[in-house]
Write a protein that holds these residues in place. Structure first.
Motif, PDB file in Angstrom:
ATOM      1  N   LEU A 326       8.000   0.042  12.413  1.00  0.00           N
ATOM      2  CA  LEU A 326       7.928   1.247  11.592  1.00  0.00           C
ATOM      3  C   LEU A 326       8.479   1.002  10.205  1.00  0.00           C
ATOM      4  O   LEU A 326       9.452   0.259  10.023  1.00  0.00           O
ATOM      5  CB  LEU A 326       8.710   2.384  12.257  1.00  0.00           C
ATOM      6  N   ASP A 327       7.869   1.637   9.234  1.00  0.00           N
ATOM      7  CA  ASP A 327       8.370   1.596   7.863  1.00  0.00           C
ATOM      8  C   ASP A 327       9.718   2.294   7.802  1.00  0.00           C
ATOM      9  O   ASP A 327       9.913   3.367   8.388  1.00  0.00           O
ATOM     10  CB  ASP A 327       7.372   2.297   6.941  1.00  0.00           C
ATOM     11  N   GLU A 328      10.637   1.703   7.053  1.00  0.00           N
ATOM     12  CA  GLU A 328      12.004   2.238   7.033  1.00  0.00           C
ATOM     13  C   GLU A 328      12.112   3.557   6.286  1.00  0.00           C
ATOM     14  O   GLU A 328      13.095   4.294   6.463  1.00  0.00           O
ATOM     15  CB  GLU A 328      12.963   1.207   6.406  1.00  0.00           C
ATOM     16  N   ARG A 329      11.119   3.908   5.490  1.00  0.00           N
ATOM     17  CA  ARG A 329      11.190   5.169   4.761  1.00  0.00           C
ATOM     18  C   ARG A 329      10.408   6.275   5.449  1.00  0.00           C
ATOM     19  O   ARG A 329      10.923   7.358   5.717  1.00  0.00           O
ATOM     20  CB  ARG A 329      10.655   4.986   3.330  1.00  0.00           C
ATOM     21  N   LEU A 330       9.132   5.987   5.725  1.00  0.00           N
ATOM     22  CA  LEU A 330       8.249   7.034   6.237  1.00  0.00           C
ATOM     23  C   LEU A 330       8.279   7.181   7.752  1.00  0.00           C
ATOM     24  O   LEU A 330       7.796   8.175   8.282  1.00  0.00           O
ATOM     25  CB  LEU A 330       6.806   6.747   5.807  1.00  0.00           C
ATOM     26  N   GLN A 331       8.805   6.193   8.471  1.00  0.00           N
ATOM     27  CA  GLN A 331       8.759   6.177   9.939  1.00  0.00           C
ATOM     28  C   GLN A 331       7.310   6.198  10.435  1.00  0.00           C
ATOM     29  O   GLN A 331       7.011   6.740  11.485  1.00  0.00           O
ATOM     30  CB  GLN A 331       9.561   7.339  10.526  1.00  0.00           C
ATOM     31  N   ALA A 334       4.229   0.164  10.039  1.00  0.00           N
ATOM     32  CA  ALA A 334       4.550  -0.577   8.817  1.00  0.00           C
ATOM     33  C   ALA A 334       3.328  -0.926   7.985  1.00  0.00           C
ATOM     34  O   ALA A 334       3.373  -0.886   6.748  1.00  0.00           O
ATOM     35  CB  ALA A 334       5.325  -1.846   9.182  1.00  0.00           C
ATOM     36  N   ALA A 337       2.028   2.440   6.244  1.00  0.00           N
ATOM     37  CA  ALA A 337       2.904   3.143   5.304  1.00  0.00           C
ATOM     38  C   ALA A 337       2.519   2.966   3.840  1.00  0.00           C
ATOM     39  O   ALA A 337       2.486   3.956   3.085  1.00  0.00           O
ATOM     40  CB  ALA A 337       4.351   2.722   5.545  1.00  0.00           C
ATOM     41  N   PRO A 338       2.214   1.742   3.364  1.00  0.00           N
ATOM     42  CA  PRO A 338       1.868   1.620   1.938  1.00  0.00           C
ATOM     43  C   PRO A 338       0.600   2.383   1.563  1.00  0.00           C
ATOM     44  O   PRO A 338       0.412   2.725   0.393  1.00  0.00           O
ATOM     45  CB  PRO A 338       1.658   0.103   1.759  1.00  0.00           C
ATOM     46  N   ASP A 341       1.854   6.389   1.312  1.00  0.00           N
ATOM     47  CA  ASP A 341       3.095   6.708   0.612  1.00  0.00           C
ATOM     48  C   ASP A 341       2.856   7.896  -0.320  1.00  0.00           C
ATOM     49  O   ASP A 341       2.070   7.805  -1.261  1.00  0.00           O
ATOM     50  CB  ASP A 341       3.547   5.489  -0.184  1.00  0.00           C
ATOM     51  N   GLU A 357      -3.971  -1.249  11.258  1.00  0.00           N
ATOM     52  CA  GLU A 357      -2.846  -0.592  10.601  1.00  0.00           C
ATOM     53  C   GLU A 357      -2.006   0.231  11.564  1.00  0.00           C
ATOM     54  O   GLU A 357      -0.873   0.604  11.234  1.00  0.00           O
ATOM     55  CB  GLU A 357      -3.366   0.321   9.476  1.00  0.00           C
ATOM     56  N   HIS A 360       1.457  -2.131  16.726  1.00  0.00           N
ATOM     57  CA  HIS A 360       2.894  -2.413  16.706  1.00  0.00           C
ATOM     58  C   HIS A 360       3.150  -3.767  17.353  1.00  0.00           C
ATOM     59  O   HIS A 360       2.265  -4.334  18.012  1.00  0.00           O
ATOM     60  CB  HIS A 360       3.651  -1.323  17.475  1.00  0.00           C
TER      61      HIS A 360
END
Length: 455
Positions: A326-331, A334, A337-338, A341, A357, A360
């Motif tokens: 998981l992306d550390e900002r959006l959860q 990964a 997430a980009p 965003d 995408e 996991h």
């Protein structure tokens, strides 16, 4: 004699009987794979039913999944006018519940997923991990606990059950929990007499800056025209600028643009007042009223009610024994997430995506739908339908189809979201073009598509 079923004999567990979970089940059935949909509520689309009074920005043609329609066809289901705009209640009654009924016993209601793991393996253990099926721990509404074996898990549980708190740092403001009787985290249904009585003639703080906040402001402003003393206080963390109210008349989704203009009119008419640069740190009780306090020490005049509309976030607690990336900002996943965003993208500039995408480190677990977006907003129903088409192709072993999934963005737009209540079901008032031109885009190929509009 070994009676243990092989992996391909096990069902695919689908968590959530909402729009995307039911679409996932339909795609699995189409591919000859047995789904088991686990729904915590007592009926399909429990979350959608919570906002039954809200009209979508999308037409019926944009919120009906093709595989689901094939499943419904033999049942005598009558397709709605695809050019009109349903409310959440319409969506649930005329499509989602019939779809769940068509799936029959493949949908289990009153079943809450409390954990997902690899059978006999916690998240630490490597040995033989990939060979083990998933074990899904569930609890029924009568308290009965059960473990269900599954070949794969599609988590379409959404984010509706976890609204973001009022605190500007992402945590509840000091006193927020103790003031719960004065707070709501939903757009109020002012046609409900009990709800209307709660806000009529009262001073209400609306915290948030998105479409839901616009809707609440517009509704409270309308109430103020009928009920003296009704006033909304709009709490904004930023200042008011050119983009505060959205695209207005230039918005390619007219209903959303009109919504922003109605919020603007509410402020300019004096039926609502805006408080800018206010980052809520605490809420204090003043008898039956509440006082909001900012991190710079500002204290607002007391309000009778607070409507907190600051977004949603995923519940990851029941996935703690799986190896998620998981992306550390959006959860969000990964790799996804980009692409989503919110600092960069609106729904019209989100690149198409599929199984690549959404995967996991733990093979066979997929978050789809709003859950896949983590804390990012502007999720599209049609994007979710394409997600599950790609994921189910991968589960079926059809990797070529999974990576060749096409996303068609029709000229009329694909933005699923909450609009005003009881808007006329015409393109001029309640829908319109999200994307400038019809575009077909490849998912999972690594090619970034040209942005096709700002939704």
């Amino acid at each position: 004699m070994n009676n243990t079923p092989s992996a391909d004999q096990l069902p695919v567990a689908v968590i959530g009987a909402g729009p995307i979970g039911l679409a996932a089940a339909a795609h699995l059935v189409e591919r000859g794979i047995e789904p088991l949909v686990l729904e915590a509520g007592s009926a399909a689309a429990s979350a959608v039913r919570d906002w039954a009074h809200v009209r979508l920005f999308s037409t019926w043609g944009e919120v009906v999944d093709p595989a689901a329609e094939k499943l419904l066809a033999p049942t005598g289901w009558v397709r709605p006018d695809l050019s009109t705009y349903p409310t959440g209640g319409d969506w649930a009654k005329h499509y989602l519940q019939p779809l769940a009924d068509a799936l029959g016993g493949r949908v289990r209601y009153g079943t809450t997923v409390t954990g997902v793991a690899r059978a006999g393996r916690d998240r630490i253990v490597d040995a033989g991990r990939d060979e083990q099926p998933f074990t899904v721990h569930v609890q029924s509404s009568d308290g009965h606990e059960e473990r269900i074996a599954a070949r794969a898990v599609i988590d379409a549980s959404g984010t509706w059950s976890v609204p973001s708190p009022m605190g500007a740092d992402g945590l509840p403001a000091l006193g927020e929990k103790s003031a719960a009787d004065r707070l709501s985290y939903r757009v109020p249904d002012l046609k409900d007499p009990a709800v209307r009585a709660r806000y009529a003639g009262r001073r209400t703080a609306v915290v948030g800056s998105g479409a839901s906040a616009f809707t609440a402001l517009a509704l409270l402003a309308d109430l103020a025209k009928e009920e003296d003393g009704t006033h909304a206080v709009w709490i904004l963390r930023r200042g008011i600028g050119a983009n505060t109210y959205g695209g207005g008349e230039a918005d390619q989704l007219p209903a959303r643009g009109a919504l922003g203009l109605r919020a603007k009119e509410a402020v300019e008419s004096g039926r609502a007042s805006a408080v800018t640069g206010f980052r809520t740190q605490a809420v204090e009780r003043d008898g039956d009223r509440a006082i909001l306090i900012a991190d710079d020490g500002r204290r607002l005049d007391p309000v009778d009610e607070v409507v907190v509309l600051t977004g949603f976030r995923p519940d990851l607690s029941f996935l703690s024994e799986l190896r998620l990336g998981l992306d550390e900002r959006l959860q969000a996943p990964a790799a996804l997430a980009p692409l989503i965003d919110p600092n960069v993208h609106s729904c019209g500039t989100v690149y198409p995506h599929g199984v690549n995408e959404l995967s996991h480190p733990e093979e066979g677990i997929y978050m789809v739908g709003m859950k896949s977006y983590g804390r990012a907003p502007t999720f599209l129903a049609m994007t979710g339908y394409e997600q599950v088409r790609s994921v189910t192709a991968a589960i079926a072993g059809d990797r070529e189809a999974a990576e060749r999934v096409e996303l068609t963005l029709p000229e009329t737009g694909v933005c699923g979201g909450a609009g005003l209540f009881d808007e006329p079901a015409s393109a001029e008032q309640s829908g319109g073009g999200c994307c400038a031109t019809p575009t077909t885009l490849q998912i999972g190929t690594g090619t970034r598509a040209t942005a096709s509009g700002d939704c």
